[in-house]
Design a protein around this motif. Structure first.
Motif, mmCIF file in Angstrom:
data_model
loop_
_atom_site.group_PDB
_atom_site.id
_atom_site.type_symbol
_atom_site.label_atom_id
_atom_site.label_comp_id
_atom_site.label_asym_id
_atom_site.label_seq_id
_atom_site.Cartn_x
_atom_site.Cartn_y
_atom_site.Cartn_z
ATOM 1 N N LEU A 203 0.799 -1.225 0.000
ATOM 2 C CA LEU A 203 0.000 0.000 0.000
ATOM 3 C C LEU A 203 0.834 1.279 0.000
ATOM 4 N N ALA A 204 2.165 1.164 -0.034
ATOM 5 C CA ALA A 204 3.029 2.348 0.070
ATOM 6 C C ALA A 204 3.937 2.470 -1.141
ATOM 7 N N LEU A 205 4.333 3.713 -1.406
ATOM 8 C CA LEU A 205 5.216 4.042 -2.522
ATOM 9 C C LEU A 205 6.302 4.981 -2.028
ATOM 10 N N ASP A 206 7.567 4.583 -2.175
ATOM 11 C CA ASP A 206 8.687 5.457 -1.815
ATOM 12 C C ASP A 206 9.151 6.152 -3.089
ATOM 13 N N VAL A 207 8.783 7.446 -3.205
ATOM 14 C CA VAL A 207 8.930 8.185 -4.460
ATOM 15 C C VAL A 207 10.236 8.971 -4.485
ATOM 16 N N LYS A 208 10.893 8.959 -5.661
ATOM 17 C CA LYS A 208 12.118 9.738 -5.869
ATOM 18 C C LYS A 208 11.889 10.772 -6.970
ATOM 19 N N VAL A 209 12.502 11.935 -6.781
ATOM 20 C CA VAL A 209 12.499 12.977 -7.810
ATOM 21 C C VAL A 209 13.902 13.063 -8.385
ATOM 22 N N PRO A 210 14.070 12.944 -9.709
ATOM 23 C CA PRO A 210 15.413 13.001 -10.314
ATOM 24 C C PRO A 210 16.167 14.253 -9.903
ATOM 25 N N GLY A 211 17.435 14.070 -9.496
ATOM 26 C CA GLY A 211 18.280 15.197 -9.128
ATOM 27 C C GLY A 211 18.242 15.543 -7.658
ATOM 28 N N TYR A 212 17.438 14.839 -6.852
ATOM 29 C CA TYR A 212 17.319 15.118 -5.419
ATOM 30 C C TYR A 212 17.453 13.824 -4.625
ATOM 31 N N ARG A 228 0.767 18.238 -3.088
ATOM 32 C CA ARG A 228 -0.517 18.916 -3.308
ATOM 33 C C ARG A 228 -1.518 18.028 -4.039
ATOM 34 N N ILE A 229 -1.038 17.315 -5.072
ATOM 35 C CA ILE A 229 -1.950 16.576 -5.939
ATOM 36 C C ILE A 229 -2.269 15.182 -5.413
ATOM 37 N N ALA A 230 -1.418 14.646 -4.546
ATOM 38 C CA ALA A 230 -1.581 13.262 -4.082
ATOM 39 C C ALA A 230 -2.968 12.980 -3.488
ATOM 40 N N PRO A 231 -3.518 13.856 -2.622
ATOM 41 C CA PRO A 231 -4.842 13.551 -2.040
ATOM 42 C C PRO A 231 -5.951 13.402 -3.071
ATOM 43 N N ASP A 232 -5.841 14.093 -4.233
ATOM 44 C CA ASP A 232 -6.854 13.942 -5.277
ATOM 45 C C ASP A 232 -6.808 12.565 -5.911
ATOM 46 N N LEU A 233 -5.696 11.857 -5.728
ATOM 47 C CA LEU A 233 -5.523 10.534 -6.321
ATOM 48 C C LEU A 233 -5.623 9.412 -5.290
ATOM 49 N N GLY A 234 -6.050 9.757 -4.081
ATOM 50 C CA GLY A 234 -6.203 8.732 -3.048
ATOM 51 C C GLY A 234 -4.949 8.462 -2.248
ATOM 52 N N LEU A 235 -3.938 9.333 -2.358
ATOM 53 C CA LEU A 235 -2.657 9.132 -1.692
ATOM 54 C C LEU A 235 -2.435 10.183 -0.605
ATOM 55 N N ILE A 236 -1.711 9.804 0.438
ATOM 56 C CA ILE A 236 -1.314 10.732 1.499
ATOM 57 C C ILE A 236 0.167 10.545 1.781
ATOM 58 N N ILE A 237 0.801 11.553 2.381
ATOM 59 C CA ILE A 237 2.146 11.373 2.933
ATOM 60 C C ILE A 237 1.977 10.633 4.250
ATOM 61 N N ALA A 251 9.949 11.940 10.125
ATOM 62 C CA ALA A 251 9.233 12.402 8.936
ATOM 63 C C ALA A 251 9.857 11.777 7.695
ATOM 64 N N TYR A 252 9.053 11.022 6.962
ATOM 65 C CA TYR A 252 9.485 10.448 5.685
ATOM 66 C C TYR A 252 8.557 11.004 4.611
ATOM 67 N N ASN A 253 8.904 12.176 4.083
ATOM 68 C CA ASN A 253 8.022 12.877 3.157
ATOM 69 C C ASN A 253 7.933 12.203 1.796
ATOM 70 N N TYR A 254 8.797 11.247 1.547
ATOM 71 C CA TYR A 254 8.797 10.553 0.263
ATOM 72 C C TYR A 254 7.889 9.327 0.269
ATOM 73 N N LYS A 255 7.395 8.919 1.439
ATOM 74 C CA LYS A 255 6.583 7.701 1.513
ATOM 75 C C LYS A 255 5.105 8.055 1.371
ATOM 76 N N LEU A 256 4.533 7.682 0.221
ATOM 77 C CA LEU A 256 3.114 7.890 -0.026
ATOM 78 C C LEU A 256 2.357 6.620 0.332
ATOM 79 N N ARG A 257 1.169 6.789 0.868
ATOM 80 C CA ARG A 257 0.348 5.649 1.257
ATOM 81 C C ARG A 257 -1.013 5.778 0.590
ATOM 82 N N PHE A 258 -1.469 4.696 -0.048
ATOM 83 C CA PHE A 258 -2.788 4.708 -0.664
ATOM 84 C C PHE A 258 -3.850 4.437 0.399
#
Length: 344
Positions: A203-212, A228-237, A251-258
């Motif tokens: 149920l979780a996604l560890d997201v990376k942004v290129p260059g960071y 900002r957009i994640a909650p519209d897609l059913g995802l939260i930090i 705080a793990y700001n890269y971990k999204l949870r559906f």
């Protein structure tokens, strides 16, 4: 002459002894008087103290009675009547019924596993609360699919949410995002880490942004857009800044949870983390949000509106089910459906 002196000495000694005895008696009398005075003072203090305690007790009773009367008259609480054992045993059931006010309802019995749910009712585990105090059951096996664009696996709705998120990021910034992890085998080294328990459920996604660096995702415009957009897609930090004491994790700001829509929007707007959500729903009773009706119910028999367009049921992993009934389709609903259909 000597005999007279001796007699004088004896008289003088007797007088001194008598004087000492009188002095000793006077001292004892003074001490006795002083002790009596102390006892009298102590009795007065005790009487005053008892009186004060009595006054405070009476005032407290009046205050509690007043608060109880106000709360009862306003419907904030319901007085409990003492009756038979049968009456008392039904109080929990009565309280459960009070939260339902958008009937008529029908009942779904989850204990009848052999019986398929109606077509408009579906069940998954997207709202499981997973943390150091609430684990997956032994032998739990998530249903996994391949995550689009990645060599990773996740639950179907989690994979679809990532697909939609990645397309939107690519459309807005010209570069897709990457996944460090989605599903993590619970028997692997990473699977033993508490903050990865959502990953072990798919149920979780560890997201990376290129260059960071992954932990610096919010330092990028792309990362801020994702938040900002994640909650519209059913995802939260899952582990945001400022909620460490509640989640028990950094705080793990890269971990999204559906968690699914509209729960992601409610959590975002109320500044709640998933650990707080079951109790929030319990306090709300029957929550309406943008055409949805949400309740937390004790199973296995659950109430759903008869006219619901669709119903989603998920265990919260705390002995209850969160029931989400879509009872109407408003403008926002149609816009979201249109956006998601364009991305498919």
């Amino acid at each position: 002459m000597a005999n007279k002196r001796t007699s004088d000495y004896l008289k003088r000694a007797s007088q001194i002894r008598d004087d000492m005895t009188r002095a000793e008696l006077e001292r004892e009398e003074d001490i006795s008087i002083a002790l009596d005075e102390l006892r009298a003072q102590e009795q007065k203090r005790k009487k005053r103290r008892d009186t004060l305690i009595g006054v405070i007790a009476v005032l407290t009773i009046f205050l509690v009675s007043g608060v109880f009367y106000y709360a009862t008259s306003k419907g904030l609480i319901s007085p409990i009547k003492i009756g038979s054992i049968a009456e008392n045993s039904s109080l929990d059931e009565q309280d459960q019924q009070k939260k339902f006010s958008h009937g008529p309802y029908e009942e779904v019995d989850l204990s009848q596993e052999h019986k398929a749910l109606p077509q408009h009712i579906y069940k998954d585990d997207s709202l499981l609360v997973l943390n150091k105090d609430s684990f997956l059951s032994v032998g739990y096996e998530p249903r996994l699919v391949s995550v689009p664009f990645e060599n990773q696996q996740a639950s179907y709705p989690t994979a679809q949410a990532y697909k939609q998120l990645n397309i939107l990021v690519n459309q807005n910034f010209g570069k897709p995002i990457d996944l460090a992890h989605a599903y993590i085998d619970p028997l692997s080294e990473l699977g033993f880490e508490t903050q990865n328990v959502d990953n072990t459920a798919g149920l979780a996604l560890d997201v990376k942004v290129p260059g960071y660096k992954i932990e610096n995702i919010l330092n990028s415009e792309t990362g801020q857009y994702i938040a900002r957009i994640a909650p519209d897609l059913g995802l939260i930090i899952r582990y945001p800044e400022g909620k460490q004491e509640i989640t028990g994790e950094d705080a793990y700001n890269y971990k999204l949870r559906f968690v699914g829509y509209p729960h992601s929007k409610i959590l975002s707007e109320r500044n709640l983390v998933l650990d707080e959500y079951p109790q929030f729903l319990e306090s709300e009773g029957e929550l309406t949000y943008e055409g949805y009706l949400i309740s937390r119910q004790k199973g296995p028999k659950l109430k759903i509106p008869k006219d619901a367009l669709s119903v989603h049921i998920s265990s919260d992993n705390l002995g209850y089910y969160i029931v989400t009934s879509r009872i109407s389709a408003d403008e926002h609903d149609f816009e979201t459906a249109k956006l998601l259909s364009e991305l498919d």
